[in-house]
Design a protein around this motif. Structure first.
Motif, PDB file in Angstrom:
ATOM      1  N   UNK A  26      10.843 -72.760 -20.881  1.00 55.03           N
ATOM      2  CA  UNK A  26      12.117 -72.090 -20.594  1.00 55.03           C
ATOM      3  C   UNK A  26      12.109 -70.635 -21.065  1.00 55.03           C
ATOM      4  N   UNK A  27      11.479 -70.398 -22.205  1.00 54.50           N
ATOM      5  CA  UNK A  27      11.411 -69.042 -22.735  1.00 54.50           C
ATOM      6  C   UNK A  27      10.648 -68.117 -21.785  1.00 54.50           C
ATOM      7  N   UNK A  28       9.529 -68.585 -21.243  1.00 55.26           N
ATOM      8  CA  UNK A  28       8.747 -67.755 -20.325  1.00 55.26           C
ATOM      9  C   UNK A  28       9.503 -67.477 -19.033  1.00 55.26           C
ATOM     10  N   UNK A  29      10.274 -68.443 -18.566  1.00 54.63           N
ATOM     11  CA  UNK A  29      11.075 -68.223 -17.353  1.00 54.63           C
ATOM     12  C   UNK A  29      12.117 -67.131 -17.613  1.00 54.63           C
ATOM     13  N   UNK A  30      12.761 -67.180 -18.776  1.00 59.37           N
ATOM     14  CA  UNK A  30      13.775 -66.175 -19.116  1.00 59.37           C
ATOM     15  C   UNK A  30      13.139 -64.795 -19.254  1.00 59.37           C
ATOM     16  N   UNK A  31      12.037 -64.714 -19.978  1.00 63.68           N
ATOM     17  CA  UNK A  31      11.384 -63.413 -20.194  1.00 63.68           C
ATOM     18  C   UNK A  31      10.880 -62.829 -18.881  1.00 63.68           C
ATOM     19  N   UNK A  32      10.208 -63.653 -18.089  1.00 60.46           N
ATOM     20  CA  UNK A  32       9.707 -63.170 -16.797  1.00 60.46           C
ATOM     21  C   UNK A  32      10.859 -62.736 -15.897  1.00 60.46           C
ATOM     22  N   UNK A  33      11.928 -63.516 -15.892  1.00 64.39           N
ATOM     23  CA  UNK A  33      13.075 -63.186 -15.055  1.00 64.39           C
ATOM     24  C   UNK A  33      13.781 -61.918 -15.493  1.00 64.39           C
ATOM     25  N   UNK A  34      13.868 -61.705 -16.784  1.00 64.32           N
ATOM     26  CA  UNK A  34      14.553 -60.500 -17.286  1.00 64.32           C
ATOM     27  C   UNK A  34      13.761 -59.234 -17.011  1.00 64.32           C
ATOM     28  N   UNK A  35      12.477 -59.280 -17.270  1.00 65.55           N
ATOM     29  CA  UNK A  35      11.679 -58.055 -17.190  1.00 65.55           C
ATOM     30  C   UNK A  35      11.084 -57.785 -15.812  1.00 65.55           C
ATOM     31  N   UNK A  36      10.805 -58.827 -15.059  1.00 66.40           N
ATOM     32  CA  UNK A  36      10.115 -58.609 -13.794  1.00 66.40           C
ATOM     33  C   UNK A  36      10.951 -58.873 -12.553  1.00 66.40           C
ATOM     34  N   UNK A  37      11.906 -59.760 -12.645  1.00 67.50           N
ATOM     35  CA  UNK A  37      12.599 -60.187 -11.430  1.00 67.50           C
ATOM     36  C   UNK A  37      14.099 -59.910 -11.424  1.00 67.50           C
ATOM     37  N   UNK A  42      23.541 -66.106 -14.681  1.00 65.19           N
ATOM     38  CA  UNK A  42      23.736 -67.560 -14.588  1.00 65.19           C
ATOM     39  C   UNK A  42      22.400 -68.301 -14.552  1.00 65.19           C
ATOM     40  N   UNK A  43      21.351 -67.676 -14.014  1.00 68.87           N
ATOM     41  CA  UNK A  43      20.030 -68.299 -14.048  1.00 68.87           C
ATOM     42  C   UNK A  43      19.427 -68.252 -15.452  1.00 68.87           C
ATOM     43  N   UNK A  44      19.746 -67.199 -16.182  1.00 63.74           N
ATOM     44  CA  UNK A  44      19.296 -67.129 -17.576  1.00 63.74           C
ATOM     45  C   UNK A  44      19.980 -68.219 -18.384  1.00 63.74           C
ATOM     46  N   UNK A  45      21.281 -68.395 -18.191  1.00 63.40           N
ATOM     47  CA  UNK A  45      22.010 -69.442 -18.906  1.00 63.40           C
ATOM     48  C   UNK A  45      21.521 -70.832 -18.520  1.00 63.40           C
ATOM     49  N   UNK A  51      16.954 -74.664 -24.207  1.00 62.33           N
ATOM     50  CA  UNK A  51      16.446 -74.142 -25.475  1.00 62.33           C
ATOM     51  C   UNK A  51      17.420 -74.444 -26.611  1.00 62.33           C
ATOM     52  N   UNK A  52      18.696 -74.327 -26.323  1.00 65.99           N
ATOM     53  CA  UNK A  52      19.708 -74.642 -27.326  1.00 65.99           C
ATOM     54  C   UNK A  52      19.676 -76.126 -27.679  1.00 65.99           C
ATOM     55  N   UNK A  53      19.560 -76.978 -26.683  1.00 64.83           N
ATOM     56  CA  UNK A  53      19.516 -78.420 -26.938  1.00 64.83           C
ATOM     57  C   UNK A  53      18.276 -78.801 -27.736  1.00 64.83           C
TER      58      UNK A  53
END
Length: 71
Positions: A26-37, A42-45, A51-53
């Motif tokens: 999940x962390x890699x999806x968030x990082x890749x999505x923030x910096x590259x895409x 709402x997709x970050x959440x 990750x919170x769970x």
């Protein structure tokens, strides 16, 4: 959703479920999505709540096990 080595969609269903318990997924999806895409918030959440769970289940276990070892 793809990881660094293999696409999760190509894995058997049991391994797909197991891969969802790995926080780095999940962390890699968030990082890749923030910096590259430019991932929408709402997709970050959608990837932040697992990750919170995971942290809310593992942190109390770590505290309990560490406290027992230190006493």
């Amino acid at each position: 959703m793809t990881t660094l080595s293999t696409p999760v969609e190509n894995m058997p269903v049991l391994l797909q479920w197991l891969s969802q318990t790995i926080p780095l997924t999940h962390f890699l999806i968030i990082i890749e999505g923030c910096f590259l895409k430019a991932l929408p918030p709402w997709d970050i959440l959608a990837n932040l709540w697992p990750l919170t769970a995971i942290s809310l289940t593992t942190l109390p276990m770590v505290i309990i096990f560490t406290r027992n070892r230190l006493q």
